[in-house]
Design a protein around this motif. Sequence first.
Motif, PDB file in Angstrom:
ATOM      1  N   VAL A 123       0.835  -1.199   0.000  1.00 20.99           N
ATOM      2  CA  VAL A 123       0.000   0.000   0.000  1.00 20.99           C
ATOM      3  C   VAL A 123       0.873   1.254   0.000  1.00 20.99           C
ATOM      4  N   TYR A 124       0.241   2.377  -0.244  1.00 18.70           N
ATOM      5  CA  TYR A 124       0.900   3.671  -0.379  1.00 18.70           C
ATOM      6  C   TYR A 124      -0.141   4.708   0.027  1.00 18.70           C
ATOM      7  N   ASP A 125       0.200   5.969  -0.056  1.00 21.07           N
ATOM      8  CA  ASP A 125      -0.759   7.014   0.333  1.00 21.07           C
ATOM      9  C   ASP A 125      -2.075   6.853  -0.413  1.00 21.07           C
ATOM     10  N   ASN A 126      -3.175   6.854   0.338  1.00 16.49           N
ATOM     11  CA  ASN A 126      -4.539   6.792  -0.206  1.00 16.49           C
ATOM     12  C   ASN A 126      -4.916   5.435  -0.786  1.00 16.49           C
ATOM     13  N   ALA A 127      -4.037   4.447  -0.698  1.00 18.43           N
ATOM     14  CA  ALA A 127      -4.408   3.102  -1.180  1.00 18.43           C
ATOM     15  C   ALA A 127      -5.592   2.597  -0.357  1.00 18.43           C
ATOM     16  N   ALA A 128      -6.424   1.756  -0.966  1.00 17.86           N
ATOM     17  CA  ALA A 128      -7.650   1.290  -0.305  1.00 17.86           C
ATOM     18  C   ALA A 128      -7.645  -0.224  -0.181  1.00 17.86           C
ATOM     19  N   LEU A 129      -8.376  -0.692   0.821  1.00 21.09           N
ATOM     20  CA  LEU A 129      -8.590  -2.136   0.991  1.00 21.09           C
ATOM     21  C   LEU A 129     -10.032  -2.312   1.450  1.00 21.09           C
ATOM     22  N   ASP A 130     -10.781  -3.115   0.704  1.00 28.23           N
ATOM     23  CA  ASP A 130     -12.211  -3.300   0.967  1.00 28.23           C
ATOM     24  C   ASP A 130     -12.407  -4.633   1.690  1.00 28.23           C
ATOM     25  N   LEU A 131     -12.935  -4.559   2.921  1.00 30.15           N
ATOM     26  CA  LEU A 131     -13.149  -5.809   3.677  1.00 30.15           C
ATOM     27  C   LEU A 131     -14.599  -6.279   3.576  1.00 30.15           C
ATOM     28  N   GLY A 132     -15.464  -5.477   2.960  1.00 28.42           N
ATOM     29  CA  GLY A 132     -16.904  -5.768   2.914  1.00 28.42           C
ATOM     30  C   GLY A 132     -17.621  -4.497   3.296  1.00 28.42           C
ATOM     31  N   LYS A 133     -18.163  -4.461   4.518  1.00 31.90           N
ATOM     32  CA  LYS A 133     -18.769  -3.209   5.011  1.00 31.90           C
ATOM     33  C   LYS A 133     -17.685  -2.180   5.354  1.00 31.90           C
ATOM     34  N   ASN A 134     -16.571  -2.671   5.789  1.00 36.00           N
ATOM     35  CA  ASN A 134     -15.492  -1.783   6.243  1.00 36.00           C
ATOM     36  C   ASN A 134     -14.477  -1.540   5.130  1.00 36.00           C
ATOM     37  N   LYS A 135     -14.286  -0.266   4.861  1.00 32.59           N
ATOM     38  CA  LYS A 135     -13.279   0.110   3.850  1.00 32.59           C
ATOM     39  C   LYS A 135     -12.100   0.743   4.585  1.00 32.59           C
ATOM     40  N   LEU A 136     -10.930   0.345   4.178  1.00 39.03           N
ATOM     41  CA  LEU A 136      -9.721   0.892   4.811  1.00 39.03           C
ATOM     42  C   LEU A 136      -8.951   1.740   3.818  1.00 39.03           C
ATOM     43  N   GLN A 137      -8.339   2.779   4.327  1.00 42.76           N
ATOM     44  CA  GLN A 137      -7.365   3.514   3.501  1.00 42.76           C
ATOM     45  C   GLN A 137      -6.089   3.724   4.321  1.00 42.76           C
ATOM     46  N   PHE A 138      -5.003   3.938   3.611  1.00 45.22           N
ATOM     47  CA  PHE A 138      -3.682   3.972   4.249  1.00 45.22           C
ATOM     48  C   PHE A 138      -2.987   5.306   3.983  1.00 45.22           C
ATOM     49  N   GLN A 139      -2.265   5.734   4.979  1.00 48.29           N
ATOM     50  CA  GLN A 139      -1.445   6.942   4.834  1.00 48.29           C
ATOM     51  C   GLN A 139      -0.073   6.654   5.433  1.00 48.29           C
ATOM     52  N   MET A 140       0.959   7.043   4.704  1.00 49.42           N
ATOM     53  CA  MET A 140       2.330   6.823   5.182  1.00 49.42           C
ATOM     54  C   MET A 140       2.729   7.969   6.121  1.00 49.42           C
ATOM     55  N   GLU A 155     -12.888   3.691   7.252  1.00 50.67           N
ATOM     56  CA  GLU A 155     -13.760   4.794   6.821  1.00 50.67           C
ATOM     57  C   GLU A 155     -15.187   4.681   7.341  1.00 50.67           C
ATOM     58  N   THR A 156     -15.666   3.482   7.599  1.00 48.67           N
ATOM     59  CA  THR A 156     -17.068   3.315   8.001  1.00 48.67           C
ATOM     60  C   THR A 156     -17.318   3.925   9.379  1.00 48.67           C
ATOM     61  N   ASN A 157     -16.466   3.585  10.329  1.00 52.91           N
ATOM     62  CA  ASN A 157     -16.618   4.129  11.691  1.00 52.91           C
ATOM     63  C   ASN A 157     -15.670   5.291  11.962  1.00 52.91           C
ATOM     64  N   LYS A 158     -14.847   5.580  10.986  1.00 52.19           N
ATOM     65  CA  LYS A 158     -13.888   6.702  11.059  1.00 52.19           C
ATOM     66  C   LYS A 158     -12.884   6.520  12.208  1.00 52.19           C
ATOM     67  N   ILE A 159     -12.351   5.318  12.243  1.00 52.00           N
ATOM     68  CA  ILE A 159     -11.349   4.996  13.273  1.00 52.00           C
ATOM     69  C   ILE A 159      -9.953   5.073  12.648  1.00 52.00           C
ATOM     70  N   LEU A 160      -9.078   5.809  13.305  1.00 50.86           N
ATOM     71  CA  LEU A 160      -7.684   5.865  12.867  1.00 50.86           C
ATOM     72  C   LEU A 160      -6.867   4.892  13.700  1.00 50.86           C
ATOM     73  N   PHE A 161      -6.302   3.883  13.060  1.00 51.32           N
ATOM     74  CA  PHE A 161      -5.355   2.991  13.732  1.00 51.32           C
ATOM     75  C   PHE A 161      -3.986   3.633  13.542  1.00 51.32           C
ATOM     76  N   SER A 162      -3.489   4.229  14.610  1.00 47.62           N
ATOM     77  CA  SER A 162      -2.406   5.209  14.469  1.00 47.62           C
ATOM     78  C   SER A 162      -1.020   4.690  14.818  1.00 47.62           C
ATOM     79  N   GLY A 163      -0.891   3.410  15.117  1.00 42.62           N
ATOM     80  CA  GLY A 163       0.424   2.907  15.509  1.00 42.62           C
ATOM     81  C   GLY A 163       0.870   3.558  16.812  1.00 42.62           C
ATOM     82  N   ASP A 164       2.153   3.898  16.912  1.00 44.22           N
ATOM     83  CA  ASP A 164       2.674   4.503  18.147  1.00 44.22           C
ATOM     84  C   ASP A 164       2.172   5.932  18.357  1.00 44.22           C
TER      85      ASP A 164
END
Length: 396
Positions: A123-140, A155-164
């Motif tokens: 993945v790269y900036d703005n790349a997407a991954l569709d899990l079904g109802k939940n869509k993910l996007q990635f930012q470096m 994107e569905t629940n607008k949760i940022l998985f932010s690492g550290d």
Amino acid sequence: MHQVKLAENIYYLGFNDRRTHLFENIWPIPHGISYNSYLIVDEKIALVDTVGQHFIDDYFQKIENIIGNRKIDYLIINHMEPDHSGAIKPIIARYPEITLVGNKKTFGFVESFYLKPENTFEVYDNAALDLGKNKLQFQMIPMVHWPETMVTFEETNKILFSGDAFGSYGTLDGGIFDDEINLNFYEVEVMRYFTNIVGKYCPHTRRAMKKLEPLDIKMIAATHGPVWRSDLNWVLSRYEKWSSYTTDSGVVIVYGSMYGNTQKMAEVIARQLAERGIKNIRVYDSSKTHLSYIINDIFKYKGFIVGSCAYNNALFPNIEILLSTIEHIAPKGHLLGIFGNYSWNGGGVKNLMKFAEKIKWDLVYGPIEEKGALKVDKYEECIKLADAMAVKLLEM
Ligand code: FEO
């Protein structure tokens, strides 16, 4: 077993570590630390980051309690430091068809730390991954705080998985979400995590925050500490302040002293600062207080005054370690004062001045170097140093 959910189909899979004394084998964690991983269960199942290898049995148990015999389709690797990547190898062994999701740099790290990955999705900036109802996007967000670091936005629940980023020292003692916790407990631990671990990369952190600004984030799920869902500004405003090197009026005085003469100079300076109206004064003996806490206070206060006796013609060893760590982290915009004791052949103040040249902070006065016991002329110089520091601080 009771499950903690961030949303209807998104689960918290973290662990508390109350055994480890030193995070990264350097930084004290008297209140422990949590390692947070997350599981998104949709038409496809995605695991977001993992945990250290020593939690693996319980980790698998937690996963199976949620998904039973279903397979995990994706392992999203936001960050490769082993406190989060430690379970990659056992995860691949258990779910051999799993696809690792990461960026160009991630997979090189996976190979160097664990194994050559077979199934990968780059993945790269703005790349997407569709899990079904939940869509993910990635930012470096490189260098927050490793080169491969990225975040995942659900994107569905607008949760940022932010690492550290936005993480904290301190275990999660029952409360997982910010609204379940008295955040006074995390006030120091969030900052110490930032200043100790991420603090070297303030400019990168600022770039990352700017980049993430357009996202409509409702929840921040970091890999350590609370999940932020009720008052995101609590942590965002603090990151804004710290990453821009914004400090309050105050002074950190640190000394290395064998027989108390350098300490006496510190006491004189501290007292004079107080008489001049400076209220935030922290005085530390470098032999007692771990540099984790001293560096944290350097991020809080504008003034830094350091003293060292001469030790075998060099700096007092704990001061030397502290200063090299400060040079490494390189916070900006401080006012500096220097003092010390010549002992029998000098080496303390001389080397403090080398630090001053490298760090390029504003040296407000001096340096001051006494020989042996503190005498009147150097006592007066200590007063002048404190006055010079106070004048600059009172202008803030
Ligand atoms: Fe929590 Fe950079 O690892």
